[in-house]
Design a protein around this motif. Sequence first.
Motif, mmCIF file in Angstrom:
data_model
loop_
_atom_site.group_PDB
_atom_site.id
_atom_site.type_symbol
_atom_site.label_atom_id
_atom_site.label_comp_id
_atom_site.label_asym_id
_atom_site.label_seq_id
_atom_site.Cartn_x
_atom_site.Cartn_y
_atom_site.Cartn_z
ATOM 1 N N ALA A 1 0.802 -0.971 -0.179
ATOM 2 C CA ALA A 1 0.056 -0.186 0.112
ATOM 3 C C ALA A 1 0.843 1.093 0.246
ATOM 4 N N ASP A 2 0.221 2.056 -0.312
ATOM 5 C CA ASP A 2 0.715 3.424 -0.600
ATOM 6 C C ASP A 2 -0.120 4.569 0.599
ATOM 7 N N LEU A 3 0.914 4.360 1.533
ATOM 8 C CA LEU A 3 0.641 4.705 3.068
ATOM 9 C C LEU A 3 0.943 5.858 2.826
ATOM 10 N N ARG A 4 1.691 6.852 2.086
ATOM 11 C CA ARG A 4 1.791 8.410 2.338
ATOM 12 C C ARG A 4 0.469 8.656 1.443
ATOM 13 N N LEU A 5 -0.142 8.475 0.454
ATOM 14 C CA LEU A 5 -1.372 8.251 0.080
ATOM 15 C C LEU A 5 -2.627 8.028 0.719
ATOM 16 N N ALA A 6 -2.607 6.557 1.290
ATOM 17 C CA ALA A 6 -4.205 6.676 2.550
ATOM 18 C C ALA A 6 -3.699 7.377 3.281
ATOM 19 N N ILE A 7 -2.801 7.755 3.691
ATOM 20 C CA ILE A 7 -2.773 8.950 5.066
ATOM 21 C C ILE A 7 -3.304 9.854 4.622
ATOM 22 N N ALA B 1 4.013 0.155 12.270
ATOM 23 C CA ALA B 1 5.645 1.071 12.488
ATOM 24 C C ALA B 1 5.514 2.086 10.977
ATOM 25 N N ALA B 2 4.818 1.171 10.035
ATOM 26 C CA ALA B 2 5.107 2.230 8.867
ATOM 27 C C ALA B 2 4.210 3.100 8.986
ATOM 28 N N ILE B 3 3.710 3.219 9.203
ATOM 29 C CA ILE B 3 1.931 3.526 9.209
ATOM 30 C C ILE B 3 1.900 4.979 10.203
ATOM 31 N N GLN C 1 2.781 13.630 7.802
ATOM 32 C CA GLN C 1 1.677 14.049 7.767
ATOM 33 C C GLN C 1 1.239 15.217 8.780
ATOM 34 N N GLY C 2 1.957 14.913 9.633
ATOM 35 C CA GLY C 2 1.222 15.324 11.476
ATOM 36 C C GLY C 2 -0.104 14.789 11.618
ATOM 37 N N ILE C 3 -0.830 13.993 11.468
ATOM 38 C CA ILE C 3 -1.467 13.339 11.659
ATOM 39 C C ILE C 3 -1.693 12.256 13.322
ATOM 40 N N GLN C 4 -2.243 12.537 14.136
ATOM 41 C CA GLN C 4 -2.102 11.725 15.055
ATOM 42 C C GLN C 4 -2.371 9.707 14.863
ATOM 43 N N VAL C 5 -1.778 8.767 15.144
ATOM 44 C CA VAL C 5 -2.043 7.815 15.541
ATOM 45 C C VAL C 5 -2.687 7.118 16.506
#
Length: 415
Positions: A180-186, A209-211, A218-222
């Motif tokens: 998956a393209d995590l940058r795009l998904a996020i 870890a990658a997510i 991108q400044g978003i919480q996990v």
Amino acid sequence: MKPCLLLLALLLGFGHYTRAQLLLKDATIIDGDATVSPRKGSLLIRAGMIEKVIYDGTVPDEKLTVIDCTGQFITPGLMDAHVHLGTLNMNDQKGIHLKTDSILQNMLRHGITSVRDMAGDAIFLAEYKRKIATGQLAGPDIFYAAQFAGPGYFAMMQMGSRKDNDLGTTPWYRAITPEADLRLAIAEAKGAGASGIKVYADLTKKQIAAITKAAHAQGIQVWSHGTVFPAKPADGVAAGVNSLSHAADLCFQQMKGDTLGFHEAWQQLYKKGFTLDTTVQVKLLQGMQQKGIFLDPTIFHASNNKMWNALTITRIAHRVGVKVVTGTDWIYPEKNEAVPLQSEMELLISKCGFSAAEAIESATINSATVTGLHDRGLVRAGKRADLLVTNADPYTNIATLFTPAMVIKRGKVLR
């Protein structure tokens, strides 16, 4: 309620009441930080913000609307940091809107001014977020997650009760494969209005870890489940997620092996003779404390499901200094009935070693911070005027928070 405030409430009902300049005079102010002692003072509110906290008794020499709060207490508005408002049957739009309108109004009536929604239909949630933010609807501010899980999880959901055709294919319900393209998904999750990524199930240690790395970039919480099968709780801690949900899930850390099978792990947990290894919990929770990872224990939910180890784990978390937030993961009533957040806070005090001040901290500044909010949760200058005024001392009886004399949201007296 004092006669003047009773008259005010009768005049206002539960609608919006706008005052550009408001002075709440001579109350006992409970800051929201448990280390700050309550003090007598007054609040100057302007344009929806707390402009000044006055402790020396002086009153600004200007025309103000003054509400005498002598003998009353002011706290920050409360937050439930684990709700699900957008998981209803979206085919009945009229029905779910009527239901949700009532739930949100009842939350606000009971002092809840913000919520963290931990995964649901983002189109539905964004509509409510906008209506509340623009004053079209009375309710708590809504901040919501996009749910990331492996494709196996969504396939399992499709085989069960959920028959949504878009499960796993939308920005808010996203199936994550190793490619998956995590940058795009996020980025798409942010575009759908999500404040955080909920790491849920069927993901490996490497994927978590990658997510987390991609989301923080991108400044978003996990916000992670306590256990993300097959990954173990320590894998989320190692990744540096912002929070772990469900204290009961942390039991799985002591099970053998580097990975976990979902069904086997739950069978072992409920098997007669399972004993919680508190030395494992102390190590895990110390790791959370060192990394500043919040615990969302959902002990009311756990107690209702007889997962009593959640209480012990939360008590250990509190002892080692992990910041705890108040989330319920429970159904909210539509009518003017008691809300589950009250039970969550009462359990923190009665079963987990929290003082009333610490329970209030969990429901205010801690829950705001874990959501990525720095504009609320404390009664201080520069913070949003999301406030409760109570007739009795919450430090003596936490339940008084849920029958407030006034709810003030963004400087507007709502009742």
